[in-house]
Motif scaffolding. Structure first.
Motif, PDB file in Angstrom:
ATOM      1  N   LYS A 719      36.759  38.704  38.468  1.00  0.00           N
ATOM      2  CA  LYS A 719      36.556  40.143  38.625  1.00  0.00           C
ATOM      3  C   LYS A 719      35.504  40.431  39.693  1.00  0.00           C
ATOM      4  O   LYS A 719      35.692  41.307  40.549  1.00  0.00           O
ATOM      5  CB  LYS A 719      36.121  40.760  37.294  1.00  0.00           C
ATOM      6  CG  LYS A 719      37.170  40.689  36.211  1.00  0.00           C
ATOM      7  CD  LYS A 719      36.590  41.096  34.866  1.00  0.00           C
ATOM      8  CE  LYS A 719      37.536  40.754  33.735  1.00  0.00           C
ATOM      9  NZ  LYS A 719      36.926  40.975  32.411  1.00  0.00           N
ATOM     10  N   LEU A 720      34.397  39.684  39.651  1.00  0.00           N
ATOM     11  CA  LEU A 720      33.312  39.909  40.608  1.00  0.00           C
ATOM     12  C   LEU A 720      33.803  39.757  42.040  1.00  0.00           C
ATOM     13  O   LEU A 720      33.558  40.620  42.898  1.00  0.00           O
ATOM     14  CB  LEU A 720      32.161  38.942  40.331  1.00  0.00           C
ATOM     15  CG  LEU A 720      31.066  38.886  41.404  1.00  0.00           C
ATOM     16  CD1 LEU A 720      30.376  40.238  41.563  1.00  0.00           C
ATOM     17  CD2 LEU A 720      30.046  37.798  41.075  1.00  0.00           C
ATOM     18  N   THR A 723      35.953  42.462  43.850  1.00  0.00           N
ATOM     19  CA  THR A 723      35.397  43.769  44.214  1.00  0.00           C
ATOM     20  C   THR A 723      35.361  43.957  45.729  1.00  0.00           C
ATOM     21  O   THR A 723      35.096  43.027  46.490  1.00  0.00           O
ATOM     22  CB  THR A 723      33.966  43.943  43.667  1.00  0.00           C
ATOM     23  OG1 THR A 723      33.157  42.852  44.109  1.00  0.00           O
ATOM     24  CG2 THR A 723      33.963  44.005  42.165  1.00  0.00           C
ATOM     25  N   PHE A 729      30.933  45.683  39.909  1.00  0.00           N
ATOM     26  CA  PHE A 729      31.211  44.839  38.749  1.00  0.00           C
ATOM     27  C   PHE A 729      30.099  45.067  37.730  1.00  0.00           C
ATOM     28  O   PHE A 729      28.917  44.997  38.068  1.00  0.00           O
ATOM     29  CB  PHE A 729      31.256  43.375  39.190  1.00  0.00           C
ATOM     30  CG  PHE A 729      31.228  42.378  38.055  1.00  0.00           C
ATOM     31  CD1 PHE A 729      32.405  41.981  37.436  1.00  0.00           C
ATOM     32  CD2 PHE A 729      30.030  41.822  37.626  1.00  0.00           C
ATOM     33  CE1 PHE A 729      32.384  41.043  36.417  1.00  0.00           C
ATOM     34  CE2 PHE A 729      29.997  40.889  36.604  1.00  0.00           C
ATOM     35  CZ  PHE A 729      31.182  40.500  35.993  1.00  0.00           C
ATOM     36  N   SER A 736      33.076  42.605  30.602  1.00  0.00           N
ATOM     37  CA  SER A 736      32.920  42.930  32.024  1.00  0.00           C
ATOM     38  C   SER A 736      34.154  43.649  32.554  1.00  0.00           C
ATOM     39  O   SER A 736      35.257  43.488  32.036  1.00  0.00           O
ATOM     40  CB  SER A 736      32.662  41.665  32.852  1.00  0.00           C
ATOM     41  OG  SER A 736      33.785  40.795  32.810  1.00  0.00           O
ATOM     42  N   VAL A 738      35.456  46.132  36.436  1.00  0.00           N
ATOM     43  CA  VAL A 738      35.135  46.622  37.774  1.00  0.00           C
ATOM     44  C   VAL A 738      35.477  48.106  37.856  1.00  0.00           C
ATOM     45  O   VAL A 738      36.510  48.537  37.333  1.00  0.00           O
ATOM     46  CB  VAL A 738      35.908  45.841  38.856  1.00  0.00           C
ATOM     47  CG1 VAL A 738      35.631  46.415  40.242  1.00  0.00           C
ATOM     48  CG2 VAL A 738      35.531  44.362  38.809  1.00  0.00           C
TER      49      VAL A 738
END
Length: 782
Positions: A719-720, A723, A729, A736, A738
């Motif tokens: 996910k990070l 971005t 994020f 977690s 986004v």
């Protein structure tokens, strides 16, 4: 074409006692499901949810139908999304008004198939007898749903008669409003409901599916060279489809004997035809393997049916929606069957509680372990009532993210502290402006310690206090002062010890004995002050007290008083004498927005860390006096000088104190290495449960450090690194996702660090002396 009355084809007889009763005596209980947010699940989560639905299927008795319906509606924002009269709140409402959005609702109907098809209207006595058998069925369903509800992935709510009627209204009106009055229905090779025209596509055979299907698929847009961003297999035709649609998922739990009989018949047919067609040979092998695997693993066979209904108000727009849907099917390798001649039967019998009557030739055999792959497992972003206004990354709809109360209530975090990482050019100060401004609008007291004038416009807009340190006219503090001796608690002494040791030792390490002796001097100093009212507490009087007294026999063995005096002298009566001996206290208790700007001393090895610490201590004094008020302290880049050597203790003191007084510390920096490379780093990470990171696509080399030091899972990393610019994020505890940072033109003007834009804004401000007018005029002219 012969017309029929809706009464003659309508499959529902009644809604009684929160149950759907069909005309043939089938009983359905209804639930509403709240599913996980889109893009929040990783492969492990998706497989786990599939296993849960497999267990649900196995737990229900034969002659049960599971009907899952997902409604996706195109809508627009009509109501205000921000409360309050602040200029920026009003700009939110204007900016998002009538913005197209996508909404989603998920319902689960579990039906007891009467099999005997008792005619209610003709045999009410037989029906009453049948109803007596329903109780045990409902108990089994309730137990199975309770098992599902225990999981953290979703919430399950049994819906009542009025809510069931509303869902049926949504289905038969193709409208989110759930209209109760039925509209005209037409089924001449195309569905028409009132002024809506629609199409239906179905999956009715394994021949329409790709040879191999996994529970997840790679999302190309969000994947990188080092990370594969996984989504549920079926997502492209569910949440990935940006038009009005209903996804129907029906599972028939029939007797294994009858399903095996059908399989055996098919197996023999394909075996005899294999010599004529290679395709039949492949199908034979597939069915043979299916049967073998199922027997070996003791899996449960089911019948299944899946379809999608799409609709719009015009033929042209519907054609565009069809192309979009067909492309999504192609992406999955599915060849759907477009329903034409059986449209009436399939549409009517896909109504809530009516799926028993879907014709047999539109069902195909599956295994309970694999069937959940075709179920929609996600929903659009669900926002909170309060919190930071962001947007979902799917369609830009506004979402409020509560990082304050909700995560604590859910047990995700034990503190509200945050670390914010934003590499150069990713919009770190823009994001902090956005968070701080909204917290101010929601009643927080805000304190910002900064380098670079990033928050000056916002401070001027809300008429806050802006302190820019000037070495020629320095801010004056007195961390030794107290109005009541009770204020000199252990936390205060921890801070003073760190301050004194910094002034004496700088970044050099100190011995434990030296630290203890400084603590003893502070105890003795305040004991003396309590009995001598003529002395004024300040650095100078403390310096003189140490000069004239001793607190330990042979203390000179451990405490170099001459070194101490030489180092501290400048703060007693030397060039820094004004800074720590103020007789006038800075009173900030009632100030709700305060900025300490350190740009003028950012390169000074002594003043920069010293003044930063003093500013924070002033804030600590403030927050102790208003314990019931929410308080947010943002330290942007200024934390480095106070995180070395003995100052690491100060960081621990800061976190501990803020948590006790209903506050948070948000420390911002460019790179994770900035935290890891300091002695205070472990303390900061261990006392921070919320991580906020802007785009790190150019920082892929830090991937392993995120995993090792910030405990990021592979899913977090996917996910990070997915971005992009103006995306953020957020990891709260173990959860977690986004979000987009999508703001109104007024908020953009207030937060922007663009030099040319700021010059235009300040030219107007200097003329009108009003930041609100300056921002408004800038927006109108640009």
């Amino acid at each position: 074409m012969k017309s029929e009355t809706i009464e003659s084809i309508f499959p529902i007889y009644a809604i009684e006692d929160d149950l759907i009763v069909s005309k043939k005596g089938d009983i359905s209980v209804a639930y509403k499901l709240t599913l996980p947010q889109i893009y929040s699940l990783d492969t492990e989560d998706i497989n786990r949810i599939n296993q849960l639905f497999d267990k649900l299927i196995r737990s229900l008795p034969e002659n049960t139908v599971i009907q899952k319906q997902d409604y996706f509606f195109i809508d627009s924002i009509k109501e205000g999304i921000s409360k309050g009269d602040h200029m920026l709140c009003r700009s939110d409402n204007k900016f998002f008004y009538e913005k197209p959005t996508l909404s989603h609702e998920c319902y689960l109907f579990i039906t007891k198939d009467s099999k005997k098809k008792i005619g209610i209207t003709s045999s009410p006595k037989l029906y009453e007898k049948y109803m007596e058998e329903v109780d045990s069925f409902l108990k089994v369903v309730s137990a199975s749903m309770s098992f599902l509800a225990k999981e953290d992935y979703f919430t399950i709510q049994k819906i009542n008669t009025d809510e069931i009627l509303e869902v049926i209204g949504k289905y038969f009106s193709l409208s989110n409003s759930g209209e109760q009055s039925l509209k005209d229905l037409f089924f001449d090779k195309r569905l028409q409901v009132g002024n809506q025209v629609g199409e239906m596509y179905a999956i009715t055979s394994y021949d329409q599916l790709p040879l191999t299907i996994e529970s997840t698929k790679k999302n190309i847009d969000f994947s990188t060279q080092k990370t594969d961003f996984q989504i549920p297999f079926i997502q492209p035709i569910c949440l990935g489809l940006e038009c009005n649609h209903i996804y129907n998922q029906v599972i028939y739990i029939d007797s294994s004997k009858s399903i095996f009989s059908k399989l055996k018949t098919k197996l023999n047919q394909f075996k005899s035809l294999a010599i004529l067609s290679k395709e039949n040979e492949v199908t034979y092998d597939q069915i043979d393997k299916l049967v073998s695997d199922s027997i070996e693993k003791e899996l449960r066979f089911v019948n299944q049916h899946f379809n999608i209904i799409i609709w719009n108000t015009s033929e042209d727009r519907l054609e565009n929606n069809k192309h979009q849907l067909e492309n999504s099917f192609k992406e999955l390798g599915i060849v759907p069957y477009q329903i034409k001649f059986s449209l009436k039967d399939l549409y009517i019998n896909n109504a809530p509680g009516a799926a028993v009557y879907i014709p047999e030739n539109y069902k195909f055999i599956g295994i309970s372990e694999q069937t959940p792959i075709f179920l929609n497992l996600e929903s659009y972003y669900k926002g909170n009532k309060d919190g930071i206004l962001l947007s979902d990354r799917k369609n830009g709809a506004p979402v409020r993210l509560d990082l304050w109360d909700e995560p604590l209530k859910r047990g995700l975090i034990v503190n509200r502290n945050r670390l914010i990482f934003g590499p150069s050019g990713t919009g770190k100060s823009f994001l902090i402006n956005h968070i701080a401004s909204q917290y101010y609008e929601q009643g927080h007291h805000i304190v910002m310690i900064d380098i670079g004038n990033s928050y000056k416009k916002l401070c001027q807009l809300v008429k806050g206090q802006y302190f820019a340190y000037d070495p020629d006219m320095p801010l004056q503090f007195n961390p030794f002062y107290f109005s009541e001796i009770a204020e000199v608690n252990n936390d205060k002494k921890v801070f003073l010890t760190s301050l004194i040791l910094f002034l004496w030792k700088g970044d050099d390490p100190c011995m434990r004995e030296e630290k203890q002796i400084v603590g003893l001097y502070l105890d003795a100093y305040y004991d003396h002050l309590s009995s001598d009212s003529s002395l004024f507490p300040c650095m100078s009087s403390f310096y003189e007290f140490v000069d004239k007294n001793t607190v330990l026999e042979d203390e000179e063995r451990y405490f170099d008083k001459i070194s101490f005096q030489l180092s501290i002298r400048d703060f007693h009566d030397g060039k820094y004498g004004q800074i720590l001996n103020s007789r006038k206290q800075i009173n900030l208790v009632q100030e709700r927005f305060i900025v300490f700007e350190m740009d003028n001393i950012k390169d000074h090895p002594v003043l920069f860390p010293l003044v930063t610490m003093l500013c924070i201590d002033v804030v600590m004094g403030k927050i102790r006096k208003i314990p019931e008020v929410k308080k947010s302290i943002f330290i942007d880049e200024c934390w480095k000088p106070i995180s070395k050597g003995e100052m690491a203790q100060f960081i621990k003191y800061l976190y501990k104190t803020v948590r006790k007084f209903y506050g948070e510390v948000a420390i911002a920096t460019q790179d994770v290495e900035d935290i890891l490379d300091t002695p205070a780093g472990p303390a900061m990470i261990n006392n921070t449960d919320t991580m906020i990171l802007l785009s790190h696509k150019k920082k892929m080399a830090a991937k392993d450090k995120f995993a090792q030091f910030l405990s990021f899972s592979e899913s977090d990393l996917e996910k990070l690194f997915s971005t992009d610019k103006r995306e953020v994020f957020v990891k709260v505890g173990s959860v977690s996702n986004v979000y987009k940072v999508n703001v109104s033109p007024e908020r953009y003007a207030c937060y922007s660090s663009n030099a040319d834009e700021n010059k235009l804004i300040y030219d107007i401000y200097n003329e009108k002396k009003n930041m609100k007018l300056a921002l408004r005029e800038f927006v109108e002219n640009n």
